[in-house]
Design a protein around this motif. Sequence first.
Motif, short mmCIF file in Angstrom:
data_model
loop_
_atom_site.label_atom_id
_atom_site.label_comp_id
_atom_site.label_asym_id
_atom_site.label_seq_id
_atom_site.Cartn_x
_atom_site.Cartn_y
_atom_site.Cartn_z
N ARG A 37 -20.50 -28.44 19.02
CA ARG A 37 -19.16 -28.74 19.52
C ARG A 37 -18.12 -27.74 19.03
O ARG A 37 -17.22 -27.34 19.76
N SER A 38 -18.24 -27.31 17.78
CA SER A 38 -17.25 -26.40 17.20
C SER A 38 -17.57 -24.92 17.40
O SER A 38 -16.82 -24.06 16.95
N GLY A 39 -18.68 -24.62 18.07
CA GLY A 39 -19.04 -23.23 18.30
C GLY A 39 -20.53 -23.01 18.28
O GLY A 39 -21.26 -23.48 19.16
N CYS A 78 -22.47 -10.04 14.75
CA CYS A 78 -21.90 -11.37 15.00
C CYS A 78 -20.49 -11.25 15.56
O CYS A 78 -19.79 -10.25 15.34
N THR A 79 -20.06 -12.29 16.28
CA THR A 79 -18.69 -12.34 16.78
C THR A 79 -18.09 -13.71 16.44
O THR A 79 -18.81 -14.72 16.38
N HIS A 80 -16.79 -13.70 16.23
CA HIS A 80 -16.04 -14.94 16.01
C HIS A 80 -15.03 -15.09 17.12
O HIS A 80 -14.26 -14.17 17.41
N PHE A 81 -15.05 -16.26 17.77
CA PHE A 81 -14.13 -16.53 18.86
C PHE A 81 -13.08 -17.52 18.39
O PHE A 81 -13.38 -18.70 18.18
N PRO A 82 -11.84 -17.08 18.19
CA PRO A 82 -10.77 -17.99 17.76
C PRO A 82 -10.58 -19.11 18.76
O PRO A 82 -10.86 -18.95 19.96
N PRO A 83 -10.12 -20.28 18.32
CA PRO A 83 -9.97 -21.43 19.22
C PRO A 83 -8.94 -21.20 20.31
O PRO A 83 -9.04 -21.79 21.38
N THR A 84 -7.95 -20.36 20.06
CA THR A 84 -6.94 -20.07 21.08
C THR A 84 -7.53 -19.12 22.10
O THR A 84 -8.07 -18.07 21.75
N TYR A 85 -7.39 -19.44 23.36
CA TYR A 85 -8.05 -18.71 24.44
C TYR A 85 -7.68 -17.23 24.45
O TYR A 85 -8.52 -16.35 24.66
N ASN A 87 -6.66 -15.30 22.03
CA ASN A 87 -6.93 -14.52 20.82
C ASN A 87 -8.14 -13.61 21.01
O ASN A 87 -9.12 -13.99 21.64
N ILE A 88 -8.04 -12.41 20.47
CA ILE A 88 -9.12 -11.43 20.59
C ILE A 88 -10.23 -11.78 19.60
O ILE A 88 -9.95 -12.04 18.43
N PRO A 89 -11.50 -11.79 20.03
CA PRO A 89 -12.58 -12.09 19.10
C PRO A 89 -12.72 -11.02 18.03
O PRO A 89 -12.27 -9.89 18.20
N LYS A 90 -13.34 -11.39 16.91
CA LYS A 90 -13.60 -10.46 15.83
C LYS A 90 -15.09 -10.16 15.78
O LYS A 90 -15.92 -11.03 16.03
N VAL A 91 -15.43 -8.92 15.46
CA VAL A 91 -16.82 -8.48 15.45
C VAL A 91 -17.21 -8.10 14.03
O VAL A 91 -16.49 -7.36 13.35
N TYR A 92 -18.37 -8.61 13.58
CA TYR A 92 -18.84 -8.36 12.22
C TYR A 92 -20.27 -7.82 12.24
O TYR A 92 -21.08 -8.21 13.07
N VAL A 93 -20.55 -6.93 11.29
CA VAL A 93 -21.91 -6.51 10.98
C VAL A 93 -22.19 -6.99 9.56
O VAL A 93 -21.38 -6.76 8.66
N CYS A 94 -23.33 -7.66 9.36
CA CYS A 94 -23.59 -8.20 8.03
C CYS A 94 -25.07 -8.10 7.68
O CYS A 94 -25.93 -7.93 8.55
N LYS A 95 -25.32 -8.21 6.38
CA LYS A 95 -26.69 -8.27 5.86
C LYS A 95 -26.81 -9.57 5.08
O LYS A 95 -26.37 -9.66 3.93
#
Length: 346
Positions: A37-39, A78-85, A87-95
């Motif tokens: 539900r939250s993502g 990975c990407t993060h999609f803010p709840p506000t339509y 808003n620009i998503p954020k992109v992450y590279v992680c280990k």
Amino acid sequence: MGSTQNLDSDTDESTSKNVHSQRTESISGFVMQRIIRSGFSSIFLSPDNTTSRPTLSLDFLPCSVKIEASTNQGLLLCTHFPPTYRNIPKVYVCKPTTKQWKQIPNPKTRYRNKAIGMIVLSSRPLHYKIVRFSQPKFRTDRDSYRFNNLRCEVFDSKIHAWKQLKEVILYESFIGFNPSVSACGSLHWLTFGCKIFAFHVKEEIYSMISLPEPVRKNYHQKIMMLGEFEGNLALICKEEGERFMELWIIENYDRKIWKKKQIVNFEALTKELPYIILTGVCNANVALRDGIDKLTFFNLKDGRTKPLRLEMGFDVVETFSFESDFEPYVDESVLEDSRGNQEQEN
């Protein structure tokens, strides 16, 4: 990764990975992702019981994320999609094994994502590329004939920026939401047209690879999945209703020569798991689903199985193969420790 020898950007990563795996502790398995539900939510499952390391998670990231791609060297995109339509998503590279991460610039997010993949070209120094294919959100009737023309963008970690390449002219669509498969320095996706779409990352060009002729027969009655097996691009093929599957590999990538590596008989396994679904391929292990909460690892080399029970209701929508060591990167310009990382301003 973590090998004591220095690697430049042109080093063959598959060679260094084989040397590295003999020197340091590593882990392999599957990252399974579902929609909640939250993502999005994800879990890591492995048939490997030799490691004493804790269970992997993405809790170290500054926000909840959706996994977009994985590599054979432990990196996730990975990407993060803010709840506000708007808003620009954020992109992450992680280990995940070292809890290192970095936010990278966004591609052209006004275009719908069609497929995305990431590949590590060298480990020391770390050099990776991300390839993204997208389609405009709206097309008029006049240009609807260009529906399968895809925008192509490439992120290069050396310059920390995206660049746009020529459009890809694709006459057939990718199959479903299957993640990209990295092998032989290229990214691969199955298509609906009995072919494999291959993007050759170093040259930044693409080509189409035909499936083996026996596989093309009754193509629409078969369940197929791409993977990597012993450094080769591999194809797992199972015909509906049959209790065996075939493993094909491209033994000569330049000439695209296929070889049937083995036939796996599922007679005994299907008595316990009558509704087997091919879910993922990671090295020698195939993940098989049976319903919502049953998962079985099948080892292609020795035939051993390992059953697991998933969390009730963990309805997986994507499965990513994952291999990694536990050695942190020391170049902070590429990946930083989660405790000291600062997010970039959009």
